[in-house]
Write a protein that holds these residues in place. Structure first.
Motif, short mmCIF file in Angstrom:
data_model
loop_
_atom_site.label_atom_id
_atom_site.label_comp_id
_atom_site.label_asym_id
_atom_site.label_seq_id
_atom_site.Cartn_x
_atom_site.Cartn_y
_atom_site.Cartn_z
N THR A 80 69.93 68.51 66.96
CA THR A 80 69.47 67.33 66.22
C THR A 80 70.20 67.20 64.90
OG1 THR A 80 67.27 67.48 67.23
CG2 THR A 80 67.45 66.21 65.20
N ALA A 81 70.38 68.31 64.19
CA ALA A 81 71.10 68.28 62.92
C ALA A 81 72.55 67.86 63.12
CB ALA A 81 71.02 69.65 62.25
N ILE A 82 73.18 68.38 64.18
CA ILE A 82 74.57 67.99 64.46
C ILE A 82 74.66 66.50 64.74
CG2 ILE A 82 76.49 68.29 66.06
CD1 ILE A 82 75.58 71.18 66.44
N THR A 83 73.77 66.00 65.58
CA THR A 83 73.78 64.57 65.90
C THR A 83 73.55 63.72 64.66
OG1 THR A 83 72.94 65.06 68.12
CG2 THR A 83 72.72 62.80 67.33
N GLY A 84 72.64 64.15 63.80
CA GLY A 84 72.39 63.39 62.57
C GLY A 84 73.59 63.37 61.66
N ALA A 85 74.26 64.51 61.50
CA ALA A 85 75.43 64.57 60.62
C ALA A 85 76.57 63.70 61.16
CB ALA A 85 75.89 66.02 60.45
N VAL A 86 76.81 63.76 62.47
CA VAL A 86 77.86 62.93 63.06
C VAL A 86 77.50 61.45 62.92
CG1 VAL A 86 79.04 62.34 65.22
CG2 VAL A 86 78.57 64.73 64.66
N THR A 87 76.23 61.11 63.10
CA THR A 87 75.79 59.72 62.95
C THR A 87 76.01 59.23 61.53
OG1 THR A 87 74.12 60.02 64.67
CG2 THR A 87 73.82 58.17 63.16
N LEU A 88 75.75 60.06 60.55
CA LEU A 88 75.97 59.68 59.16
C LEU A 88 77.42 59.30 58.91
CD1 LEU A 88 75.10 59.47 56.18
CD2 LEU A 88 75.43 61.94 55.99
N CYS A 89 78.35 60.14 59.38
CA CYS A 89 79.77 59.85 59.20
C CYS A 89 80.18 58.60 59.97
CB CYS A 89 80.61 61.04 59.64
SG CYS A 89 80.32 62.56 58.72
N ALA A 90 79.72 58.50 61.24
CA ALA A 90 80.11 57.36 62.07
C ALA A 90 79.54 56.05 61.54
CB ALA A 90 79.65 57.59 63.51
N ALA A 91 78.34 56.08 60.97
CA ALA A 91 77.74 54.86 60.44
C ALA A 91 78.50 54.35 59.23
CB ALA A 91 76.28 55.12 60.09
N VAL A 92 78.85 55.24 58.31
CA VAL A 92 79.65 54.83 57.15
C VAL A 92 81.00 54.30 57.60
CG1 VAL A 92 80.74 55.64 55.03
CG2 VAL A 92 78.45 56.45 55.65
N TYR A 93 81.61 54.99 58.54
CA TYR A 93 82.91 54.56 59.07
C TYR A 93 82.81 53.19 59.75
CZ TYR A 93 87.04 54.73 62.16
OH TYR A 93 88.20 54.45 62.84
N GLY A 94 81.71 52.96 60.48
CA GLY A 94 81.57 51.72 61.22
C GLY A 94 81.38 50.49 60.35
N ILE A 95 81.00 50.68 59.09
CA ILE A 95 80.85 49.53 58.19
C ILE A 95 82.19 48.83 58.00
CG2 ILE A 95 80.27 48.82 55.83
CD1 ILE A 95 78.24 51.10 55.79
N GLY A 96 83.26 49.61 57.90
CA GLY A 96 84.59 49.02 57.70
C GLY A 96 85.33 48.73 58.97
N HIS A 97 84.82 49.19 60.11
CA HIS A 97 85.50 48.96 61.38
C HIS A 97 85.34 47.52 61.79
CE1 HIS A 97 86.36 49.47 65.75
NE2 HIS A 97 87.20 50.38 65.30
#
Length: 661
Positions: A80-97
């Motif tokens: 769960t922690a791994i999924t949350g951390a990856v989601t945090l990075c991917a969500a910030v990245y997806g704002i500019g995608h």
């Protein structure tokens, strides 16, 4: 429970915001910020569970017949922690995608991945697993209108994920039937015969290995990753494949309480095969996302080597070695999630800026995309298992767990462990060559295509998302001992002697940081790069002041045509492993019309096909296609024949029921 509930609620809120198309960039940014907050909450909830603050809940009204059973223990908390951390990075990245289809599905995909490790019942687990499969398939097919190859990739992924679900469904339902209940507590208390345990483990191993991209069930992975949008590919590679490992650990080591040594010998053999085959295919690939997809197969293979060794040692009674090997495997899951998130985000940035994923058409990006180049270099070092990268720490710990097991592992271990050590060492060497190719050909030298020439740096949110993943990589590399207590809680859930395992892991990680200090190596590398840059600048300044030009044999300045491409760089390795890879090549010579002795142009084509796909899947698909063609004769339009089919089927079913009863 409160933080975890907040994470799920924020995922639903982000999905609703993703459905709003009116605000445009503002709506996309709002959805991304909410999803990033959900990822942060999930990471916190997972860390709390790993440190012993778990919880359980039963919602009887949410799912018919069985209800929804949730419980987050240290094992589920890790994923769960791994999924949350990856989601945090991917969500910030997806704002500019760039905006695309399926953005409202991404939060639902994240919610499904958060529910899988928290499921505490068979029905809940299967429902969440299928939700994860369906939402990820929608994301893979998001751009099917733009590129026809997306539909084929989605077909492969859909078929493979459903076949995996069949294996998991059969295994867990059989286990629930024998246990007399479906909750995980009842499954742990079940009394099973050895034959029943073997059937359950092998069936579930088939399904979970398919999701983890393990050879020979990996064929969907190098197809789906390149065609999915970059934020979705980041989540699939950094978070989703880990849940295949979670399933093997949960069922094999927890619900079935371990098993005979041959179970784990199979897991270890599949891991070694996947590590070697995946890195060989990655070394030959010219599509950067396909390369990263095969790299995921390699790294999941390394993880399964650790899991298989842990089960093997536990079956032999060596619980301390089992805990050390499992800790190394889980630590590599964490490290792989960090650097693969970074690499997929960088690859997505390159694709958005240049319009291509072909390494042979890239080059020269270090001047036009300096931040992306620097961050990709960090990910490449980590994925190459070189110090000071975080991949080095977990692979070195894995090697130590295998080497120290030789004196006391018996005949089977004395044969198996050296082979596993050799597989890890060879895969690490090939990984270095793979990422030297990816970074050198893709980012350095001169641009070889129009897209690379007009490339510009990615928007700031995309750079920030990559920077977050890079920061996680550096933190895990420089402070590996800080992760040991949290991992020990997860390991102690399935392997006894938690305290001894935690102390041994901390001691070995301390030795790694003392003898091969990642911090010292990082400081030395930074100083060396600074000195080298200063020397290059001084030499370049002196050359600019000279008016004479060096003799160059009349060839003039070097051009992009004289540089190494990804294909030419991998050609020596292709020759070494030609028997394993079996490359295909074709030459077309077109002569001048006026004379057959003069050549107008020559076309040379070379490719390295997936040998497993060619040898295993293509014959099966050909047989199924031929069977389908012949089956058309059964549908000739005759009503009498159709009625006879129903009569024969009913008669056969009655005979079977009579024999069984």
């Amino acid at each position: 429970m409160t933080v975890y509930a907040w994470a799920l609620g924020l995922c639903l809120a982000s999905a609703l915001l993703g459905l709003v198309r009116g605000p445009g960039a503002f709506g996309r940014a709002a959805a991304g910020v909410v999803l990033a907050a959900a990822g942060g909450c999930a990471a916190v909830a997972g860390c709390q569970a790993m440190l012993g603050h778990g919880w359980s809940a039963w919602l009887p009204w949410l799912l018919p017949l069985s209800g929804v059973r949730l419980a987050l223990d240290p094992v589920g908390g890790l994923f769960t922690a791994i999924t949350g951390a990856v989601t945090l990075c991917a969500a910030v990245y997806g704002i500019g995608h760039r905006p695309g289809r399926g953005r409202a599905v991404v939060p639902l995909f994240v919610a499904a991945m958060l529910l899988v490790p928290a499921a505490a019942g068979v029905s809940t687990f299967l429902a969440c697993w299928e939700l994860m499969a369906v939402t990820s398939l929608i994301l893979v097919l998001a751009e099917h209108r733009e590129r026809p190859e997306v539909a084929r990739a989605g077909l492969w992924y859909g078929v493979m994920t459903q076949l995996g679900l069949v294996g998991i469904l059969c295994g867990l339902c059989y286990l629930a039937a024998e246990a007399g209940g479906e909750s995980f507590d009842q499954l742990r208390a079940a009394t099973l015969s050895p034959a029943e345990r073997n059937v359950i483990f092998l069936a579930t191993l088939l399904g979970f290995a398919s999701k983890a991209g393990i050879v020979p069930l990996h064929v969907w992975l190098p197809r789906a990753y390149p065609e999915a949008p970059s934020p979705a590919a980041t989540l699939m590679s950094g978070a989703m494949v880990n849940l295949g490992v979670y399933g093997i650990v949960r069922v094999g080591l927890d619900l079935l309480r371990g098993g005979p040594g041959w179970w784990w010998w199979i897991v270890l053999a599949l891991g070694a095969l996947s590590a070697l085959y995946g890195v060989l295919q990655a070394a030959m690939a010219t599509d950067v996302k396909r390369l990263l997809g095969y790299s995921s197969t390699e790294n999941m293979g390394l993880v399964l080597i650790g899991v298989g060794a842990a089960g093997f040692f536990a079956a032999d009674g060596a619980t301390l070695l089992a805990g050390l090997a499992l800790t190394a495997g889980l630590l590599h899951v964490v490290n792989h999630a960090a650097f693969k998130t970074l690499l997929f985000q960088a690859a997505g940035s390159v694709q958005q800026a240049t319009g291509t994923r072909d390494l042979d058409a890239l080059g020269g990006l270090r001047t036009s995309m300096p931040y992306t180049t620097m961050l990709f270099a960090v990910g490449a070092i980590c994925a190459s298992a070189l110090p000071p990268g975080n991949g080095f720490v977990s692979e070195w710990l894995l090697l130590q767990s295998l080497i120290h097991a030789l004196p006391s592992s018996g005949v089977a271990g004395a044969v198996t462990m050296p082979l596993a050590v050799g597989a890890i060492a060879l895969s690490a060497g090939l990984a270095v060559a793979t990422f030297v190719k990816a970074f050198g050909v893709g980012f350095l030298a001169r641009p070889r295509g129009a897209g690379a020439e007009r490339a510009v740096e990615s928007p700031r949110p995309m750079v920030w998302g990559m920077a977050l993943a890079a920061a996680a990589c550096l933190f895990l590399a420089l402070n590996p001992t800080l992760v040991a207590p949290a991992l020990a809680g997860a390991v102690g859930r399935v392997i006894p002697e938690e305290g001894a395992v935690a102390g041994e892991v901390t001691m070995r990680l301390t030795r790694i940081t003392a003898s091969i200090s990642p911090l010292l190596i990082a400081f030395t590398l930074c100083c060396s790069v600074a000195v080298l840059a200063l020397l290059v600048r001084l030499v370049a300044g002196r050359r600019q002041r000279r008016t004479a030009r060096m003799w160059d044999c009349g060839a003039g300045p070097m051009s992009a045509r004289t540089e190494y491409t990804a294909t030419s760089f991998a050609e020596p390795l292709q020759r070494v492993f030609v028997d394993a890879l079996q490359p295909e090549s074709a030459i077309d010579v077109v002569a001048v019309e006026e004379s057959g002795y003069l050549v107008e142009h020559v076309d040379f084509r070379s490719r390295v096909p997936d040998r497993v796909e060619r040898r295993l899947y293509e014959p099966v698909l050909a047989a199924v296609t031929a069977l389908g063609q012949r089956a058309r004769r059964l549908a000739d339009g005759s009503v009498h024949r159709y009625l006879s089919y129903g009569f024969y089927a009913l008669t056969g079913a009655l005979i079977v029921l009579a024999v069984i009863s």
